[in-house]
Motif scaffolding. Structure first.
Motif, PDB file in Angstrom:
ATOM      1  N   HIS A  24     -55.305  86.218   8.991  1.00  0.00           N
ATOM      2  CA  HIS A  24     -55.198  87.512   8.330  1.00  0.00           C
ATOM      3  C   HIS A  24     -55.776  87.335   6.924  1.00  0.00           C
ATOM      4  CE1 HIS A  24     -52.363  88.740  11.540  1.00  0.00           C
ATOM      5  NE2 HIS A  24     -51.920  87.501  11.424  1.00  0.00           N
ATOM      6  N   GLY A  25     -56.956  87.903   6.688  1.00  0.00           N
ATOM      7  CA  GLY A  25     -57.641  87.707   5.417  1.00  0.00           C
ATOM      8  C   GLY A  25     -57.016  88.486   4.280  1.00  0.00           C
ATOM      9  N   LEU A  26     -56.953  87.839   3.124  1.00  0.00           N
ATOM     10  CA  LEU A  26     -56.478  88.464   1.892  1.00  0.00           C
ATOM     11  C   LEU A  26     -57.649  88.564   0.916  1.00  0.00           C
ATOM     12  CD1 LEU A  26     -53.092  86.538   1.462  1.00  0.00           C
ATOM     13  CD2 LEU A  26     -53.417  88.858   2.348  1.00  0.00           C
ATOM     14  N   PRO A  27     -57.653  89.576   0.054  1.00  0.00           N
ATOM     15  CA  PRO A  27     -58.807  89.753  -0.846  1.00  0.00           C
ATOM     16  C   PRO A  27     -58.948  88.587  -1.815  1.00  0.00           C
ATOM     17  CG  PRO A  27     -56.991  91.211  -1.460  1.00  0.00           C
ATOM     18  CD  PRO A  27     -56.623  90.614  -0.144  1.00  0.00           C
ATOM     19  N   ALA A  28     -60.191  88.232  -2.075  1.00  0.00           N
ATOM     20  CA  ALA A  28     -60.495  87.163  -3.031  1.00  0.00           C
ATOM     21  C   ALA A  28     -61.819  87.488  -3.698  1.00  0.00           C
ATOM     22  CB  ALA A  28     -60.555  85.816  -2.328  1.00  0.00           C
ATOM     23  N   ASP A  29     -61.855  87.380  -5.006  1.00  0.00           N
ATOM     24  CA  ASP A  29     -63.065  87.697  -5.764  1.00  0.00           C
ATOM     25  C   ASP A  29     -63.766  86.395  -6.149  1.00  0.00           C
ATOM     26  OD1 ASP A  29     -65.062  88.624  -7.354  1.00  0.00           O
ATOM     27  OD2 ASP A  29     -63.769  89.573  -8.856  1.00  0.00           O
ATOM     28  N   PRO A  30     -64.921  86.080  -5.541  1.00  0.00           N
ATOM     29  CA  PRO A  30     -65.606  84.820  -5.871  1.00  0.00           C
ATOM     30  C   PRO A  30     -66.084  84.754  -7.311  1.00  0.00           C
ATOM     31  CG  PRO A  30     -66.997  86.224  -4.495  1.00  0.00           C
ATOM     32  CD  PRO A  30     -65.641  86.863  -4.528  1.00  0.00           C
ATOM     33  N   ALA A  31     -66.077  85.884  -8.026  1.00  0.00           N
ATOM     34  CA  ALA A  31     -66.515  85.878  -9.422  1.00  0.00           C
ATOM     35  C   ALA A  31     -65.626  85.009 -10.300  1.00  0.00           C
ATOM     36  CB  ALA A  31     -66.540  87.309  -9.967  1.00  0.00           C
ATOM     37  N   VAL A  32     -64.406  84.732  -9.843  1.00  0.00           N
ATOM     38  CA  VAL A  32     -63.520  83.888 -10.641  1.00  0.00           C
ATOM     39  C   VAL A  32     -64.116  82.494 -10.840  1.00  0.00           C
ATOM     40  CG1 VAL A  32     -62.182  82.982  -8.685  1.00  0.00           C
ATOM     41  CG2 VAL A  32     -61.105  83.163 -10.940  1.00  0.00           C
ATOM     42  N   LEU A  33     -64.985  82.061  -9.910  1.00  0.00           N
ATOM     43  CA  LEU A  33     -65.592  80.733 -10.030  1.00  0.00           C
ATOM     44  C   LEU A  33     -66.501  80.633 -11.251  1.00  0.00           C
ATOM     45  CD1 LEU A  33     -66.475  80.009  -6.293  1.00  0.00           C
ATOM     46  CD2 LEU A  33     -64.480  79.250  -7.587  1.00  0.00           C
ATOM     47  N   ASP A  34     -66.919  81.773 -11.792  1.00  0.00           N
ATOM     48  CA  ASP A  34     -67.779  81.776 -12.978  1.00  0.00           C
ATOM     49  C   ASP A  34     -67.011  82.068 -14.266  1.00  0.00           C
ATOM     50  OD1 ASP A  34     -70.190  81.306 -11.502  1.00  0.00           O
ATOM     51  OD2 ASP A  34     -70.105  83.393 -10.834  1.00  0.00           O
ATOM     52  N   HIS A  35     -65.695  82.234 -14.158  1.00  0.00           N
ATOM     53  CA  HIS A  35     -64.915  82.507 -15.366  1.00  0.00           C
ATOM     54  C   HIS A  35     -64.983  81.302 -16.298  1.00  0.00           C
ATOM     55  CE1 HIS A  35     -61.634  83.526 -18.057  1.00  0.00           C
ATOM     56  NE2 HIS A  35     -61.500  84.696 -17.468  1.00  0.00           N
ATOM     57  N   PRO A  36     -65.295  81.506 -17.575  1.00  0.00           N
ATOM     58  CA  PRO A  36     -65.485  80.362 -18.485  1.00  0.00           C
ATOM     59  C   PRO A  36     -64.237  79.512 -18.694  1.00  0.00           C
ATOM     60  CG  PRO A  36     -65.484  82.451 -19.692  1.00  0.00           C
ATOM     61  CD  PRO A  36     -65.561  82.790 -18.248  1.00  0.00           C
ATOM     62  N   ASP A  37     -63.056  80.074 -18.436  1.00  0.00           N
ATOM     63  CA  ASP A  37     -61.825  79.312 -18.634  1.00  0.00           C
ATOM     64  C   ASP A  37     -61.233  78.754 -17.344  1.00  0.00           C
ATOM     65  OD1 ASP A  37     -61.802  79.613 -21.370  1.00  0.00           O
ATOM     66  OD2 ASP A  37     -60.482  81.362 -21.364  1.00  0.00           O
ATOM     67  N   LEU A  38     -61.915  78.913 -16.219  1.00  0.00           N
ATOM     68  CA  LEU A  38     -61.351  78.457 -14.948  1.00  0.00           C
ATOM     69  C   LEU A  38     -61.017  76.972 -14.981  1.00  0.00           C
ATOM     70  CD1 LEU A  38     -60.590  78.890 -11.988  1.00  0.00           C
ATOM     71  CD2 LEU A  38     -63.000  78.520 -11.396  1.00  0.00           C
ATOM     72  N   TRP A  39     -61.876  76.187 -15.623  1.00  0.00           N
ATOM     73  CA  TRP A  39     -61.678  74.740 -15.669  1.00  0.00           C
ATOM     74  C   TRP A  39     -61.224  74.281 -17.051  1.00  0.00           C
ATOM     75  CZ3 TRP A  39     -61.283  73.344 -10.970  1.00  0.00           C
ATOM     76  CH2 TRP A  39     -62.071  73.929  -9.975  1.00  0.00           C
ATOM     77  N   HIS A  40     -60.585  75.183 -17.800  1.00  0.00           N
ATOM     78  CA  HIS A  40     -60.054  74.794 -19.104  1.00  0.00           C
ATOM     79  C   HIS A  40     -58.715  74.088 -18.908  1.00  0.00           C
ATOM     80  CE1 HIS A  40     -58.316  75.159 -23.147  1.00  0.00           C
ATOM     81  NE2 HIS A  40     -59.554  75.272 -23.570  1.00  0.00           N
ATOM     82  N   PRO A  41     -58.456  72.998 -19.663  1.00  0.00           N
ATOM     83  CA  PRO A  41     -57.237  72.211 -19.438  1.00  0.00           C
ATOM     84  C   PRO A  41     -55.937  72.996 -19.578  1.00  0.00           C
ATOM     85  CG  PRO A  41     -58.767  70.997 -20.823  1.00  0.00           C
ATOM     86  CD  PRO A  41     -59.330  72.376 -20.669  1.00  0.00           C
ATOM     87  N   THR A  42     -55.885  73.984 -20.480  1.00  0.00           N
ATOM     88  CA  THR A  42     -54.643  74.718 -20.682  1.00  0.00           C
ATOM     89  C   THR A  42     -54.735  76.184 -20.259  1.00  0.00           C
ATOM     90  OG1 THR A  42     -55.292  75.118 -22.990  1.00  0.00           O
ATOM     91  CG2 THR A  42     -53.841  73.242 -22.548  1.00  0.00           C
ATOM     92  N   ARG A  43     -55.917  76.784 -20.276  1.00  0.00           N
ATOM     93  CA  ARG A  43     -56.046  78.195 -19.936  1.00  0.00           C
ATOM     94  C   ARG A  43     -56.418  78.425 -18.465  1.00  0.00           C
ATOM     95  NH1 ARG A  43     -58.570  78.184 -25.194  1.00  0.00           N
ATOM     96  NH2 ARG A  43     -60.669  78.285 -24.295  1.00  0.00           N
ATOM     97  N   GLY A  44     -56.735  77.352 -17.749  1.00  0.00           N
ATOM     98  CA  GLY A  44     -57.202  77.498 -16.375  1.00  0.00           C
ATOM     99  C   GLY A  44     -56.174  78.100 -15.439  1.00  0.00           C
ATOM    100  N   LEU A  45     -54.898  77.716 -15.588  1.00  0.00           N
ATOM    101  CA  LEU A  45     -53.870  78.231 -14.685  1.00  0.00           C
ATOM    102  C   LEU A  45     -53.731  79.739 -14.810  1.00  0.00           C
ATOM    103  CD1 LEU A  45     -51.658  77.811 -12.603  1.00  0.00           C
ATOM    104  CD2 LEU A  45     -50.072  77.306 -14.460  1.00  0.00           C
ATOM    105  N   ALA A  46     -53.845  80.266 -16.024  1.00  0.00           N
ATOM    106  CA  ALA A  46     -53.751  81.711 -16.216  1.00  0.00           C
ATOM    107  C   ALA A  46     -54.882  82.438 -15.486  1.00  0.00           C
ATOM    108  CB  ALA A  46     -53.783  82.046 -17.705  1.00  0.00           C
ATOM    109  N   VAL A  47     -56.073  81.844 -15.479  1.00  0.00           N
ATOM    110  CA  VAL A  47     -57.201  82.446 -14.771  1.00  0.00           C
ATOM    111  C   VAL A  47     -56.909  82.498 -13.273  1.00  0.00           C
ATOM    112  CG1 VAL A  47     -59.649  82.183 -14.196  1.00  0.00           C
ATOM    113  CG2 VAL A  47     -58.851  81.737 -16.532  1.00  0.00           C
ATOM    114  N   VAL A  48     -56.414  81.384 -12.726  1.00  0.00           N
ATOM    115  CA  VAL A  48     -56.094  81.329 -11.301  1.00  0.00           C
ATOM    116  C   VAL A  48     -54.995  82.332 -10.969  1.00  0.00           C
ATOM    117  CG1 VAL A  48     -55.155  79.871  -9.473  1.00  0.00           C
ATOM    118  CG2 VAL A  48     -56.826  78.934 -11.084  1.00  0.00           C
TER     119      VAL A  48
END
Length: 415
Positions: A51-75
């Protein structure tokens, strides 16, 4: 028993659920799988109802996705549209008898809301990596920062709460509390404190030799080995890769993770480092655009190769520190250079180093020179190779899926 599996994120988050789901189905249980739409092929190939749930692949380009402290908020923000649908989807699927929700930790708040429709619903949490379980005990890292062993537990608790109050709660709690108030439930003051109270059972999907239990983990808790799932267990290197492997010395494999589309600097540094050291390399990423435009003949690009099929043929693995990649390297006895960026990766890197299975280099400190120095410390080092082989001898035991199934079966029998 009817088990509804709920996950999110990358393939590293998906595969452990497929591992459990297939075992549950083999024991005769009904299994429904909820996850990001882009994972449909994986789930269908595993023979599970998706059962598919919506997911926006644009999050992979968010500048803070891989930030040590701000990444969790992006996810967190990226996954809320899908999680908002969870109560209604589960209510439509629930058979009303012996149903268990087996969920990713970030789905626990919505799993709790599902209980309003059926109070007897059981919720089990899958903790995929040790750092998913906040603790005041050693080894303790707050993002990339290790906390010295002499710091008292009370101070550690304060540090955890301070970090959460600054980076997590302001993002997570407004929407969570709005959903709870709409259903007549009390407000939550701390996300970390709250989610520990939600599950009826916790499953830690990593072995005690990698991270042993500590007193402040949630209870009841069952600890398993690594859930090493192979989507294509009979896969072998293709002709082009096989020819490259046969053409010279074992190469070093570089992967920043399948979901990382921001690794251009990493691959540029890797290209220069292996060239200067005279090493061969395989660059493993589905995103060719982040590689240098022209690669020397000593570097081979592959969009995807199962690590189980590839690692026996290589000299070392340089990776981001995702728990699935880390576990595969431990199973294969492959020396590791972990280059962590965010999330659980710093903790996993520290544990690899503590085991004597490799080295670590913070992603934000990567330069060709530093990467070259780190590679020199692990490639061709006989003592490290012996230690990795020793770890592999007990790492290959893996997890026991049937034991986890038994834990879930026991859970539904409780009053």
């Amino acid at each position: 028993m009817h088990v509804i599996l709920v996950t999110m994120g990358s393939a590293g988050d998906l595969f452990p659920f497929l591992w459990i789901g297939r075992a549950l189905r083999a024991r005769g249980h009904r299994v429904d799988f909820l996850g990001p739409e882009q994972h449909a092929l994986y789930v269908d190939a595993a023979g599970l109802t998706f059962h598919g749930l919506p997911a926006d692949p644009a999050v992979l380009d968010h500048p803070d996705l891989w930030h040590p402290t701000r990444g969790l908020a992006v996810v967190w923000e990226a996954t809320r549209p899908a999680m908002a649908q969870l109560p209604s989807v589960v209510a439509a699927l629930d058979t009303g008898k012996d149903t268990v929700l087996l969920v990713h930790p970030l789905a626990l708040p919505e799993a709790d809301l599902c209980r309003l429709d059926r109070p007897g619903l059981k919720v089990a949490a899958t903790w995929l990596a040790p750092s998913n379980l906040p603790t005041v005990h050693d080894p303790l890292l707050l993002g990339p920062w290790p906390v010295p062993t002499w710091v008292p537990h009370g101070v550690r608790r304060w540090l955890w709460r301070s970090l959460a109050a600054r980076f997590i709660d302001p993002v997570a709690l407004p929407g969570l509390n709005a959903a709870r108030e709409a259903r007549g439930l009390p407000r939550v003051r701390s996300l970390i404190d709250y989610i520990r109270t939600v599950p009826d059972l916790s499953l830690a999907l990593f072995p005690a030799w990698f991270a042993g239990p500590v007193p402040d983990w949630p209870q009841p808790l069952h600890q398993s080995g690594f859930p090493l799932y192979d989507p294509d267990p009979d896969a072998a290197p293709g002709p082009a890769l096989r020819a490259f492997l046969d053409a010279g010395a074992p190469p070093v494999v570089f992967t920043p993770g399948t979901g990382n589309r921001q690794a251009g600097r990493y691959f540029e540094a890797a290209t220069q480092a292996v060239t200067q050291l005279g090493l061969r390399a395989i660059f493993l990423t589905p995103h060719r655009e982040q590689l240098p435009g022209s690669l020397p003949s000593t570097i081979c690009w592959q969009d995807y190769v199962p690590l189980k099929a590839l690692l026996p043929h290589v000299a070392a693995l340089v990776h981001h520190g995702g728990i699935g990649t880390t576990a595969e390297a431990l199973r294969a006895g492959t020396p590791q250079l972990v280059v962590p960026l965010a999330h659980d990766q710093f903790d996993n890197a520290a544990r690899v180093v503590a085991l004597g299975a490799g080295a670590s280099l913070h992603a934000r400190r990567v330069t060709p020179q530093r990467m070259g120095e780190a590679l020199s410390s692990i490639v061709g080092t006989s003592a490290l190779a012996r230690r990795c082989a020793e770890i592999a001898s007990f790492s290959r035991r893996g997890g026991e899926a049937n034991d986890i199934c038994h834990q879930l079966e026991t859970l539904v029998q409780r009053d």
